[in-house]
Write an enzyme that holds these catalytic residues in place. Sequence first.
Site, PDB file in Angstrom:
ATOM      1  N   HIS A 172      56.753  49.035  25.263  1.00 59.10           N
ATOM      2  CA  HIS A 172      55.530  48.271  25.022  1.00 59.10           C
ATOM      3  C   HIS A 172      54.333  49.008  25.607  1.00 59.10           C
ATOM      4  O   HIS A 172      54.476  49.940  26.403  1.00 59.10           O
ATOM      5  CB  HIS A 172      55.634  46.873  25.641  1.00 59.10           C
ATOM      6  CG  HIS A 172      55.885  46.904  27.119  1.00 59.10           C
ATOM      7  ND1 HIS A 172      57.145  47.104  27.658  1.00 59.10           N
ATOM      8  CD2 HIS A 172      55.047  46.787  28.190  1.00 59.10           C
ATOM      9  CE1 HIS A 172      57.072  47.100  28.976  1.00 59.10           C
ATOM     10  NE2 HIS A 172      55.811  46.913  29.333  1.00 59.10           N
ATOM     11  N   ARG A 231      39.441  42.264  30.137  1.00 52.79           N
ATOM     12  CA  ARG A 231      40.713  41.602  29.827  1.00 52.79           C
ATOM     13  C   ARG A 231      41.446  41.330  31.133  1.00 52.79           C
ATOM     14  O   ARG A 231      41.775  42.247  31.869  1.00 52.79           O
ATOM     15  CB  ARG A 231      41.545  42.518  28.924  1.00 52.79           C
ATOM     16  CG  ARG A 231      42.954  42.068  28.569  1.00 52.79           C
ATOM     17  CD  ARG A 231      43.626  43.238  27.874  1.00 52.79           C
ATOM     18  NE  ARG A 231      44.911  42.945  27.268  1.00 52.79           N
ATOM     19  CZ  ARG A 231      46.092  43.049  27.874  1.00 52.79           C
ATOM     20  NH1 ARG A 231      46.122  43.397  29.154  1.00 52.79           N
ATOM     21  NH2 ARG A 231      47.209  42.806  27.217  1.00 52.79           N
ATOM     22  N   ASP A 277      59.788  49.243  31.366  1.00 53.14           N
ATOM     23  CA  ASP A 277      59.527  48.900  32.765  1.00 53.14           C
ATOM     24  C   ASP A 277      60.611  49.319  33.744  1.00 53.14           C
ATOM     25  O   ASP A 277      60.359  49.371  34.945  1.00 53.14           O
ATOM     26  CB  ASP A 277      59.287  47.390  32.901  1.00 53.14           C
ATOM     27  CG  ASP A 277      57.933  46.980  32.370  1.00 53.14           C
ATOM     28  OD1 ASP A 277      57.748  45.799  32.042  1.00 53.14           O
ATOM     29  OD2 ASP A 277      57.045  47.851  32.271  1.00 53.14           O
TER      30      ASP A 277
END
Length: 680
Positions: free
Chosen positions: A624, A634, A554
């Site tokens: 990730h 979702r 990130d």
Amino acid sequence: MNTNASPVVVFLSLVLQSEVFSSAFLEPYDLLYDNAVQAFYTSDYGSAVRHMEGALSSYAQVRRTKVRCRLSCQDQHPFEETHSDLRFFDVVLRRAACMSQCIEEKLGTQSLHRVSEDVVQDFNRRIPYNYLQLAYLKLKQPDKAAAAAHTYFQANPEHVEMRQNLEQYKDLQGVNEDHFVDREARPHQRSFSEAVRLYDKGDYDGAIALFEEALVEYYKADVECRALCQGPQTFEGHDHLRYRYSLHELISDHFTQVLHCEHECVRDLATRPGRLSPMENYLPLHYDYLQFAFFKVDRLEEALRCALTYLLFHEGEEFMTENVDYYSEVLGHDGEPREKGAWYLRRHKQELELILIGSRIMDAEFVEGNYWRSTGGRDDSNRIPSGTDGWMEYVPISDKKNVTAVDPQLLKEGGPLLYDSVQLVQNSVDLNGTQRVLLDHVISEEECGELRNLAHYVTMAGDGYRGRTSPHTPNEKFEGATVLKTLQYGYEGRVPMKSARLFYDTSERARQIIESYFMLNATLHFSYTHLVCRTAITGQQDHRNDLSHPIHADNCLLDPDANECWKEPPAYTYRDYSALLYLNGDFEGGEFIFTEMDAKTVTASVKPACGRMVGFSSGGENPHGVKAVTRGQRCAVALWFTLDPLFRELERLQADEVIQALDVQSVWTQGLNINPKDEL
């Protein structure tokens, strides 16, 4: 007079022997402001308007005078490239005397115009215009009231009542669209915005003229901003009366802060009123737009020069390099960048070097500069040259450095979870990594259901992804919404306000938990908050081998081949922690995964479920991604945090103001006499 005396002694003698008499007097704007406020609360609206307009005029004149005097005195007393200490101090003293004389001749005694920081902040926040719009309305001058209200609202877009007032002004007799003007509009930003509008309409000649005008106004504003930096500086953490460093150290500290102030002009000039973050890639983007606009009107010489100027800011950028090659090939010769852009970039880099060298007491992160980079929004076809679509991203400058190595001794976890219902499922050891946590029951089933229902009404395809409905994979649709957008929907009655506030409160709960669990010794601020849903597109799920969200980190650029992560643009290098709070588990696929730096070796997998939250540090220690969502939808609340208040999420701050406004709305509706200085 002793002709053998040093220049400093001679000059001091001249100063002591001379007397400067003021030939002008400008009434201080803080005094006028105070008189206006007092008149307002005694219902003397005519006096309130007279004093407030006078205060605004005085404020503007003081600013203009300081700029002109400082520039004039710098020209009259320049620093030479080489000089002795005495010569340096001679120039400093002469400039100081020049400034004092110049200002006193035009404004009166300087001490009259030294105002408190609170008053300065009121003018920066445009508070006087809030008083003015109310006073003009009482005086039955709705056209002037509309202009004052519009001016205030531009810098305070979260002010709910002012938004309502503006809507009412539109229906008043005697008010038309021309009256809604921003009296404090910055010329360079106004011209730039209008130029972009014409560019998007295909009026390239008109856009060129306005972009050129915007550049002239930008460089003019840059000169003024830097001149204003030449004034007194605040030595953070030091009482100037007890300052115990040497004279040279004091001067070094002063000029270091002046340089930092000048460097921050880049940010200031690109920041719209009422915003914390600048318009990203602001100055270079002028040249990006211009190069393509010149191309469209067949002025390739100018297009080449603008493209080369853009590359001064973003050396080696692929799309623009291709454009330069194209222009050079068609023209049959190379070109040179624009002189002004080249000069500006050289000065910008020199300032950064001086700041980094001269800083002794300032924190390295504080003085580290910011740079502008265009990182996307391009046409992926083979069309040459490439034009911009106006999408920009702001990223801080950073030396290229490996961020994979994390010292475990500097990191902590295991702090209180704060809420009785929250349960620790797995820690970093269980998740085979560093600074990772998995929690359950962060919110209840009922709250999950309410937020999913909210997402159904407020999320929009491509929202948060710059309009791209499938930014990560063509096999899924992405929809999102921010906290502020959700609150706006609630205020408009399009969704239950209770649900909108639940989103706000839930994200705050998540922030508190992450801050507490990882035992951070500083406040964790929101960097971005997003209610996001990923939906599998029917008919496109057979034999999928892609990911819903590719493996990434990130706050740095993942380089699997080198087994490294580089903390540099276009990564969001200011992000420190991340969290995903899931709202459901009734879909297929969509597992959250941690991997090694190779982006292949899965170290942990998390199956989403209502109320489950995964939190982790945002660096290269935690690559990730998300496995493909192959059926259903979702939904989650995605959160990114920063320890640097400079990069706080603007929409979150605006949402905070809206919440405060809603909390006191009952007081407003009772018609009490509320101080316009109270921000909603």
